[in-house]
Write an enzyme that holds these catalytic residues in place. Structure first.
Site, short mmCIF file in Angstrom:
data_model
loop_
_atom_site.label_atom_id
_atom_site.label_comp_id
_atom_site.label_asym_id
_atom_site.label_seq_id
_atom_site.Cartn_x
_atom_site.Cartn_y
_atom_site.Cartn_z
N ARG A 1 -3.70 6.33 0.23
CA ARG A 1 -4.16 7.54 0.91
C ARG A 1 -3.18 8.24 1.82
O ARG A 1 -3.42 9.36 2.26
CB ARG A 1 -5.47 7.24 1.65
CG ARG A 1 -6.63 7.09 0.67
CD ARG A 1 -7.85 6.53 1.34
NE ARG A 1 -7.55 5.20 1.81
CZ ARG A 1 -8.45 4.39 2.38
NH1 ARG A 1 -9.68 4.80 2.55
NH2 ARG A 1 -8.10 3.18 2.78
N TYR B 1 -14.62 -12.80 0.36
CA TYR B 1 -15.39 -11.62 -0.06
C TYR B 1 -16.56 -12.03 -0.96
O TYR B 1 -17.66 -11.49 -0.85
CB TYR B 1 -14.49 -10.63 -0.80
CG TYR B 1 -13.53 -9.90 0.11
CD1 TYR B 1 -13.94 -8.75 0.80
CD2 TYR B 1 -12.23 -10.34 0.31
CE1 TYR B 1 -13.07 -8.08 1.65
CE2 TYR B 1 -11.35 -9.68 1.16
CZ TYR B 1 -11.79 -8.56 1.83
OH TYR B 1 -10.94 -7.90 2.68
N ASP C 1 -6.62 -3.94 -7.54
CA ASP C 1 -7.20 -4.47 -6.30
C ASP C 1 -7.51 -5.95 -6.48
O ASP C 1 -7.80 -6.40 -7.59
CB ASP C 1 -8.47 -3.71 -5.92
CG ASP C 1 -8.84 -3.97 -4.46
OD1 ASP C 1 -8.29 -3.28 -3.59
OD2 ASP C 1 -9.65 -4.88 -4.20
N ARG D 1 0.81 -1.22 0.00
CA ARG D 1 0.00 0.00 0.00
C ARG D 1 0.84 1.27 0.00
O ARG D 1 0.45 2.28 0.58
CB ARG D 1 -0.95 0.04 1.20
CG ARG D 1 -2.09 -0.96 1.12
CD ARG D 1 -3.20 -0.48 0.19
NE ARG D 1 -4.20 -1.53 -0.01
CZ ARG D 1 -5.32 -1.62 0.70
NH1 ARG D 1 -5.60 -0.73 1.60
NH2 ARG D 1 -6.18 -2.59 0.45
N ARG E 1 -7.26 10.49 -6.82
CA ARG E 1 -8.43 9.67 -6.48
C ARG E 1 -9.72 10.48 -6.59
O ARG E 1 -10.75 9.96 -7.04
CB ARG E 1 -8.23 9.14 -5.05
CG ARG E 1 -9.39 8.43 -4.42
CD ARG E 1 -9.53 7.03 -4.95
NE ARG E 1 -10.60 6.33 -4.26
CZ ARG E 1 -11.89 6.48 -4.54
NH1 ARG E 1 -12.26 7.30 -5.49
NH2 ARG E 1 -12.80 5.81 -3.88
#
Ligand code: CP3
Length: 350
Positions: free
Chosen positions: A30, A151, A76, A26, A39
């Protein structure tokens, strides 16, 4: 190999270097203001991932700011279920959401076309490889089947209790789903390698809390089959396997999955890492992402300990899990400087 070969690839080939290569899970994201700005211009997170120009830019952002030895393609793990026909979206401030699980027959039929639906990730890789200096490596990745299946089964991030129960109550259905994911993931990774990925990472982020026999069946087996399928396609790109939070089962994972490196999580002991290195595989990890965020003398001390305990064998410096969004950039810079001996300020001035 010559000294031009990226440090990451030398370590994945089994070399022990004067200092380990460094990159962070990562590292794009952010924690960087330029990421947040990029973004904000995207329609949504999925559209961002599927836009090669924007995704390549996000991949490169941390590479411009820090002397990282490797870039990881911006994408992702949940793009694959989307390509297999299950709806995926991200709720702001909450995380991923997935629509109803398609019937297994529909998922099986979707394997064939899934790689083409992910072609833009290949375009991102081509763009990044063209821009990235030759001494810095480019990593491609996919979610590992069990993690992606959690998921798909639960429709969101969870404590995986429903998915684990499903593994016991519907073993054949779960195996069929994992097989769809093994096949489509292998194809996706072959495509990424052909597009320029020089290492391939399998993220098994939810390898925790599995009984040994279940771990063997739903983690070790699928990982082995993916590596074998990729090799059968003639692709020799090295693999990094990340069985996060698998605890005492990590050793068995390392022994039974033919990956070139095992990524260790925060709780990994010095002895575990050394044992894997002694067995002929490289290790990656395992700085606590919360310590990276906290900073201070404890951060410096832990970086020194990790370097000292693992640098005598093939070692890739990284975190035990991804960079937290509110991590001060100076802390990232400080750690990368400490590992590489390169000045981040000098880099910015170039
Ligand atoms: O590491 C990198 O810099 C490469 C890009 C990358 C992302 N996701 C971008 C991302 C990678 C390798 C992933 C993997 C991923 N995605 C995992 C496995 C690794 C891990 O962290 O355990 C998982 C479980 C996912 C699923 C996922 N994607 C979740 C649970 C979330 C929401 C949580 C969050 O942080 O918001 C995402 C979104 C996501 N993936 C973001 C990024 C940069 C944040 C989305 C945003 O910018 O709005």
């Amino acid at each position: 190999m010559t000294t031009e070969t990226p440090r990451l690839l030398r370590v994945l080939a089994g070399e022990t270097l004067d200092r380990p290569p460094v990159w962070f899970m990562r590292q794009a994201g952010r924690s960087l203001p330029e990421y947040r700005e990029l973004r904000a211009r995207a329609k949504d997170f999925i559209a961002f991932c599927f836009d090669p120009e924007m995704a390549a830019e996000a991949t490169m952002q941390p590479m411009r700011r820090f002397p990282m030895d490797a870039a990881i393609v911006f994408a992702d793990i949940l793009l694959l279920p989307q390509a297999l026909g299950q709806e995926v979206w991200f709720e702001a401030g909450e995380g991923p959401r997935l629509g109803a699980l398609p019937p297994i027959g529909a998922l099986q039929d979707a394997i064939e076309g899934s790689t083409a639906k992910l072609a833009s990730i290949g375009e991102t890789l081509v763009r990044v490889r063209a821009e990235l200096e030759p001494e810095r490596a480019l990593i491609g990745f996919a979610g590992a089947p069990w993690t992606v299946a959690t998921y798909m089964l639960e429709g969101r991030g969870s404590q995986r209790e429903a998915a684990r129960t499903y593994a016991y109550e519907h073993p054949e259905e779960l195996d069929a789903l994992l097989n769809v994911l093994v096949e489509s993931t292998a194809r996706y990774l072959v495509m990424q390698a052909k597009a320029g990925a020089q290492a391939l990472k399998l993220f098994e982020s939810w390898a925790d809390n599995l009984a040994e026999d279940v771990f063997e069946r739903i983690v070790i087996g699928p990982h082995r089959r993916i590596v074998e399928k990729v090799r059968a396609a003639g692709v020799n790109t090295p693999f990094i396997g990340f069985p996060r939070s698998a605890g005492a089962l990590v050793e068995r994972y390392a022994a039974e999955v033919p990956v070139q490196a095992v990524a260790l999580d925060t709780q990994a002991s010095a002895a575990l890492g050394r044992k894997i290195q002694a067995g002929g595989q490289a290790i990656q990890g395992a700085l606590d992402n919360l310590l990276l965020r906290a900073g201070g003398p404890a951060l410096d001390a832990r970086v020194d300990t990790l370097l000292q305990q693992w640098s005598a064998g093939p070692y890739i410096f990284n975190l035990g899990h991804g960079v937290m969004p509110d991590t001060p950039i100076e802390h990232i810079a400080r750690v990368v400087e400490r590992v590489t001996g390169k000045s981040v300020k000098a880099m910015a001035a170039e």
